[in-house]
Write an enzyme that holds these catalytic residues in place. Structure first.
Site, PDB file in Angstrom:
ATOM      1  N   ALA A   1      42.492  41.764  38.596  1.00 52.39           N
ATOM      2  CA  ALA A   1      41.821  40.714  37.447  1.00 52.39           C
ATOM      3  C   ALA A   1      40.919  39.726  37.989  1.00 52.39           C
ATOM      4  O   ALA A   1      40.350  38.669  37.941  1.00 52.39           O
ATOM      5  CB  ALA A   1      42.892  39.853  37.534  1.00 52.39           C
TER       6      ALA A   1
ATOM      7  N   GLU B   1      26.354  36.796  37.971  1.00 52.19           N
ATOM      8  CA  GLU B   1      27.292  37.964  37.694  1.00 52.19           C
ATOM      9  C   GLU B   1      26.423  38.885  37.482  1.00 52.19           C
ATOM     10  O   GLU B   1      25.466  39.202  36.731  1.00 52.19           O
ATOM     11  CB  GLU B   1      27.839  38.692  36.214  1.00 52.19           C
TER      12      GLU B   1
ATOM     13  N   ASP C   1      31.306  39.425  47.125  1.00 51.55           N
ATOM     14  CA  ASP C   1      32.825  39.419  47.316  1.00 51.55           C
ATOM     15  C   ASP C   1      33.124  38.480  48.871  1.00 51.55           C
ATOM     16  O   ASP C   1      33.616  37.635  48.939  1.00 51.55           O
ATOM     17  CB  ASP C   1      33.713  40.210  46.638  1.00 51.55           C
TER      18      ASP C   1
ATOM     19  N   GLU D   1      32.964  49.159  51.149  1.00 52.61           N
ATOM     20  CA  GLU D   1      32.723  49.591  50.253  1.00 52.61           C
ATOM     21  C   GLU D   1      32.164  50.561  49.285  1.00 52.61           C
ATOM     22  O   GLU D   1      32.821  51.333  48.954  1.00 52.61           O
ATOM     23  CB  GLU D   1      33.419  47.856  49.045  1.00 52.61           C
TER      24      GLU D   1
ATOM     25  N   SER E   1      41.104  40.296  45.565  1.00 53.25           N
ATOM     26  CA  SER E   1      41.680  40.715  45.933  1.00 53.25           C
ATOM     27  C   SER E   1      41.579  42.133  47.090  1.00 53.25           C
ATOM     28  O   SER E   1      42.078  41.943  48.496  1.00 53.25           O
ATOM     29  CB  SER E   1      43.057  41.384  45.128  1.00 53.25           C
ATOM     30  N   SER E   2      40.838  42.762  46.546  1.00 49.12           N
ATOM     31  CA  SER E   2      39.895  44.065  48.061  1.00 49.12           C
ATOM     32  C   SER E   2      39.808  43.521  48.921  1.00 49.12           C
ATOM     33  O   SER E   2      39.448  43.588  50.074  1.00 49.12           O
ATOM     34  CB  SER E   2      39.242  44.742  47.296  1.00 49.12           C
TER      35      SER E   2
END
Length: 394
Positions: free
Chosen positions: A129, A41, A178, A166, A133-134
């Site tokens: 969440a 992360e 992502d 993004e 999803s983006s």
């Protein structure tokens, strides 16, 4: 007729909505998965390593090519429609539609001319969440637009374009993770991604374990969160250590430069440097089918994100604690940008039902909020296929 699985149900919804909004039948369906990051992360924008997997929760997009440059998109999630022409793009206030206009913009920046199309989007990825999803939306739009423009689909190159959307259009300074996993995911595998050279290695999931997503029911606004602040702190630490990215640091160097670092910058750098090592160890554990070792590294990652990087929160910490207390849990951690959203757990195969019931009950008792737990399978990346005409309503 095919069995009533979630994908079929989503396609049936697409058929109904497309007929309602555009009085027509779609030609193709794009499927673009969400993702869960198993470990690694905040390492992506530090040129480091990540280990995500695409999941069997996705956005599905029904599309029909137009003969002009008008683009019309209806979202069932937001019960809203946007329309614009590719020849008159402009930025607006932040909304789901900005990801769509941004994708058309970035293709134009590369010298392409997408044609117009009509589209309906539905899906089962919980928005906000930390399940990306983006990125699923970006890669799905790019997949549709490349079809209309006759552009060859090259997954990692398109992931890089999604990242540009993004960074340069939406204003979120994210790394490549992502978009890369949404584009390049593979069934039954996670993907070790080197965010410096964009190379990747397939890592099989441990055979006797299952990935379960633990949705705390809390949400965050990522663009307005402390994400960009953490990014700046990482680059501050790298600058003090005379390196371009924290990926190039190690523990010995960290301690050598500790006097030059603020206490906060030291902790941020400590997380990134040790997290990169954990990702590489986790990839080896997966190659060796060592589920317990992978679980141990996942929990170490959570503790570092909680204590050194300070991006967890009460709901996420409570969820991880509830998971770790269950005897079937091999490891758990927050996943995504943090602050709210989801955690992820590695659970002994065959004990999923018991785990879901007991952890849900324990979390609800402590937080007075009902969570949602999803048993997940690793899925393929963004794809396109002809629309199933059998699903058209008679």
């Amino acid at each position: 007729m095919r069995a009533e699985n979630p994908s079929t149900i989503l396609e049936q919804e697409l058929s109904r909505q497309f007929k309602q909004h555009f009085d027509s039948i779609p030609e193709l369906v794009v499927t673009s998965p969400g993702r869960v990051n198993i470990i690694g992360e905040y390492t992506d924008f530090n040129d480091g390593f990540v280990l995500p997997m695409a999941i069997d929760r996705s956005l599905m997009m029904a599309i029909k090519k137009r003969t002009d440059d008008l683009i019309r998109v209806y979202s069932t999630e937001f019960n809203a429609e946007i329309s614009f022409t590719s020849s008159s793009l402009r930025k607006g206030e932040f909304s789901w539609g900005e990801y769509i206009t941004g994708c058309i913009w970035v293709l134009q920046q590369m010298g392409h001319t997408p044609c117009g199309f009509d589209m309906v989007i539905t899906g089962n990825i919980p928005v906000g969440a930390s399940l990306s999803s983006s990125a699923a939306l970006e890669l799905g739009i790019l997949r549709a637009a490349t079809y209309t423009a006759g552009i060859d689909w090259q997954p990692m190159k398109m992931a890089i374009l999604g990242q540009r959307v993004e960074n340069e259009w939406v204003g979120m300074n994210c790394g490549i993770m992502d978009q890369a996993i949404c584009a390049c995911g593979r069934k039954d595998h996670a993907l070790l991604i080197d965010c410096r050279d964009h190379s990747s290695t397939l890592c099989p999931l441990p055979k006797k374990s299952t990935i379960i997503i633990l949705d705390t029911g809390t949400r965050r606004g990522l663009v307005d969160s402390a994400y960009n602040e953490r990014r700046a702190q990482c680059f501050e630490a790298a600058g003090k250590m005379n390196i371009a990215y924290l990926r190039d640091g190690n523990e010995e160097m960290l301690e050598q430069f500790r006097p030059q670092l603020s206490p906060l910058a030291y902790l941020r750098a400590k997380h990134i440097i040790l997290e990169n090592d954990r990702v590489l160890q986790a990839a080896k554990a997966m190659q060796n089918d060592a589920g317990h070792e992978l679980g141990r590294l996942m929990y170490e990652s959570h503790c570092s994100l909680r204590d050194d990087f300070d991006v967890s929160g009460t709901a996420l910490n409570t969820m991880v604690e509830c998971a770790m207390e269950h005897s079937a849990c091999l490891g758990a951690r927050m996943t995504g940008a943090g602050f709210a959203g989801c955690a992820v757990a590695l659970v002994e195969k065959g004990r999923e039902k018991d785990f879901v019931e007991e952890v849900s009950s324990a979390y609800a008792a402590r937080m007075q909020t009902e969570p949602r737990l999803y048993v997940c399978q690793a899925a393929d990346g963004t794809g396109i296929q002809p629309f199933d005409q059998e699903l058209v309503e008679k």
